[in-house]
Design a protein around this motif. Structure first.
Motif, short mmCIF file in Angstrom:
data_model
loop_
_atom_site.label_atom_id
_atom_site.label_comp_id
_atom_site.label_asym_id
_atom_site.label_seq_id
_atom_site.Cartn_x
_atom_site.Cartn_y
_atom_site.Cartn_z
N THR A 299 7.88 2.88 10.57
CA THR A 299 7.86 4.26 10.16
C THR A 299 7.26 4.11 8.80
O THR A 299 8.07 3.52 8.00
CB THR A 299 9.13 4.88 10.16
N VAL A 300 6.08 4.76 8.37
CA VAL A 300 5.38 4.88 7.14
C VAL A 300 5.51 5.88 6.46
O VAL A 300 5.24 7.01 7.34
CB VAL A 300 3.79 4.21 7.09
N GLU A 301 6.29 6.13 5.58
CA GLU A 301 6.60 7.48 4.94
C GLU A 301 5.77 7.81 3.63
O GLU A 301 5.53 6.81 2.72
CB GLU A 301 8.09 7.76 4.60
N LEU A 302 4.87 8.91 3.46
CA LEU A 302 3.97 8.92 2.53
C LEU A 302 4.01 10.30 1.92
O LEU A 302 4.47 11.45 2.71
CB LEU A 302 2.63 8.57 2.75
N PRO A 303 4.09 10.60 0.44
CA PRO A 303 3.89 11.98 -0.02
C PRO A 303 2.49 12.83 0.60
O PRO A 303 1.44 12.14 0.71
CB PRO A 303 3.82 11.79 -1.56
N LEU A 304 2.76 13.98 0.89
CA LEU A 304 1.39 14.75 1.21
C LEU A 304 0.40 14.60 0.31
O LEU A 304 -0.77 14.91 0.42
CB LEU A 304 1.80 15.99 1.80
N LYS A 305 1.04 14.73 -1.05
CA LYS A 305 0.03 14.58 -2.28
C LYS A 305 0.56 13.61 -3.22
O LYS A 305 1.72 13.65 -3.39
CB LYS A 305 -0.02 16.38 -2.95
N PRO A 306 -0.24 12.64 -3.58
CA PRO A 306 0.07 11.58 -4.23
C PRO A 306 0.49 11.89 -5.71
O PRO A 306 0.02 13.01 -6.28
CB PRO A 306 -1.17 10.46 -4.26
N LEU A 307 1.56 11.12 -6.25
CA LEU A 307 2.02 11.72 -7.39
C LEU A 307 1.15 11.31 -8.64
O LEU A 307 0.66 10.06 -8.66
CB LEU A 307 3.71 11.12 -7.93
N VAL B 200 0.87 -1.16 -0.31
CA VAL B 200 -0.16 0.04 0.09
C VAL B 200 0.71 1.18 0.13
O VAL B 200 0.56 2.28 -0.78
CB VAL B 200 -0.96 0.18 1.11
N ALA B 201 1.79 1.25 0.91
CA ALA B 201 2.66 2.33 0.62
C ALA B 201 3.45 2.57 -0.67
O ALA B 201 3.74 3.96 -0.85
CB ALA B 201 3.96 2.13 1.81
N GLU B 202 4.07 1.49 -1.15
CA GLU B 202 4.50 1.55 -2.61
C GLU B 202 3.41 2.19 -3.54
O GLU B 202 3.97 3.05 -4.58
CB GLU B 202 4.87 0.36 -3.20
N LEU B 203 2.11 1.95 -3.50
CA LEU B 203 0.96 2.35 -4.14
C LEU B 203 0.99 3.91 -4.04
O LEU B 203 0.76 4.49 -5.08
CB LEU B 203 -0.22 1.73 -4.04
N HIS B 204 1.44 4.34 -3.05
CA HIS B 204 1.28 5.75 -2.65
C HIS B 204 2.74 6.57 -2.90
O HIS B 204 2.76 7.65 -2.19
CB HIS B 204 0.92 5.97 -1.40
N ASN B 205 3.60 5.53 -3.48
CA ASN B 205 4.83 6.36 -3.74
C ASN B 205 5.72 6.47 -2.55
O ASN B 205 6.56 7.45 -2.24
CB ASN B 205 4.90 7.60 -4.84
N GLY B 206 5.43 5.62 -1.42
CA GLY B 206 6.05 5.87 -0.39
C GLY B 206 6.81 4.64 0.33
O GLY B 206 7.16 3.68 -0.87
N ARG B 207 7.05 4.39 1.56
CA ARG B 207 7.77 3.40 1.77
C ARG B 207 7.57 2.82 3.32
O ARG B 207 7.03 3.82 4.04
CB ARG B 207 9.04 3.22 1.74
#
Length: 353
Positions: free
Chosen positions: A345-353, A325-332
């Motif tokens: 720790t889940v890192e996510l962009p504030l706005k999805p790419l 799910v994090a990868e789908l959001h361009n996070g990790r």
């Protein structure tokens, strides 16, 4: 015998191709010589052109025989790597996923053969890894599904026999309900993993309150953490993000449930949120046993369980879902463990790419 036959056929085809090339070349050469004799270019043979053609044709025939025999042996050299590749492919097809392809000198220095060996070995490693996951899936799920099923069957049998007090009946029904919900949760996790793995584009993105979502996920698990008398510390303000709300809810439930599961009785769980100009990081801390570096490398793999004894509930799917799910959001998703504290720790962009 079959492999020998295949190798002979391949060598024969190469030899036949060489023979054809030699034949065409020799016929062309013979034609040119014959033409030169006929038109008088080779004047010294004018009076004996017929006697000249006989040795010429004889030499051509002998050259064809020698060339064909020699080509059979010469072609064995370039065919050796092909035979080796066929052998390794047959081993993979037979289920030997430890087969690896290596070429010796001088082929080892050839970039084409080096790339071929590297690609083959990567494929073999992936197949071996897939086979290990399949085996682990069968072993883990056989155990995880069997336990609640046996419990349900056992307590249902007690209820059917009767002679139980109302309190005992209520206890049996409660256990049957819990184990049924446990089975349903495992089936749901498998379906969720399949869904997110097959999803390549993030859909249903909306803006929502991340902080409120985290609090609601904690309340959904209140029965579990109250049983262990755990203390929650929430250290964050209100944050609005754009993401798939339903998918992220699965992430928080899986990670918080994981923290509850591995926290000791009376332990503490902390949630923190930090932001940069374009990223938001949610950290979930719990006290408990450290996770070794070796386990940290595998912990996000499907069906992997650090607790090989199966003394704790789980099926090794929750963390795999969280990572996907994090990868789908361009996070990790990352994990740290030291001095009795485990941090996801889940890192996510504030706005999805």
């Amino acid at each position: 015998m079959r492999n020998i036959s295949k190798h002979f056929t391949l060598a024969f085809l190469f030899s036949l191709a060489s023979f054809c090339l030699q034949f065409v070349a020799m016929m062309a050469a013979g034609t040119v010589v014959y033409f030169m004799v006929q038109v008088g270019i080779l004047s010294e043979f004018e009076d004996s052109s017929q006697s000249f053609l006989v040795p010429l044709l004889f030499m051509t025939f002998i050259s064809l025989i020698i060339g064909s025999v020699g080509s059979i042996f010469v072609n064995r050299i370039p065919l050796k790597p092909i035979y080796r590749l066929i052998e390794k492919i047959n081993r993979l097809a037979a289920g030997d996923f430890k087969a690896r392809l290596e070429f010796k000198r001088p082929l080892l220095k050839n970039p084409a053969f080096d790339n071929l060996a590297e690609s083959f070995n990567k494929m073999a490693e992936e197949l071996e890894h897939t086979e290990m996951l399949r085996s682990d899936f069968i072993n883990n799920f056989s155990h995880e599904f069997k336990t609640p099923i046996v419990s349900i069957a056992g307590f249902a049998k007690l209820l059917r026999k009767g002679n139980l007090t109302e309190e005992q009946k209520a206890e049996c029904l409660e256990i049957i309900e819990e184990e049924s919900l446990r089975l349903a949760a495992m089936a749901t996790n498998v379906l969720n993993l399949t869904r997110v793995e097959n999803q390549s584009i993030l859909t249903e993105v909306s803006s929502f309150n991340l902080s409120e979502q985290l609090r609601s996920c904690i309340l959904l698990l209140i029965d579990k953490w109250e049983k262990k008398n755990l203390d929650f510390k929430l250290d964050f303000e209100e944050y609005i993000i754009s993401a798939n709300e339903e998918l992220l809810k699965q992430v928080w439930i899986n990670l918080i449930d994981n923290a509850i599961k591995f926290s000791p009785e009376g332990g503490k769980i902390e949630l923190h949120i930090q932001t940069t100009h374009d990223m938001v990081a949610v950290s979930i801390l719990n006290s408990g046993e450290d996770i070794s570096m070796e386990e940290q490398k595998k912990i996000f793999n499907k069906f992997y369980q650090a607790d090989s004894s199966h003394s704790t509930e789980g099926n090794g799917i929750g963390l795999a879902i969280a990572r996907r799910v994090a990868e789908l959001h361009n996070g990790r998703v990352t994990v740290q463990s030291k001095e009795g504290v485990v941090i996801f720790t889940v890192e996510l962009p504030l706005k999805p790419l």
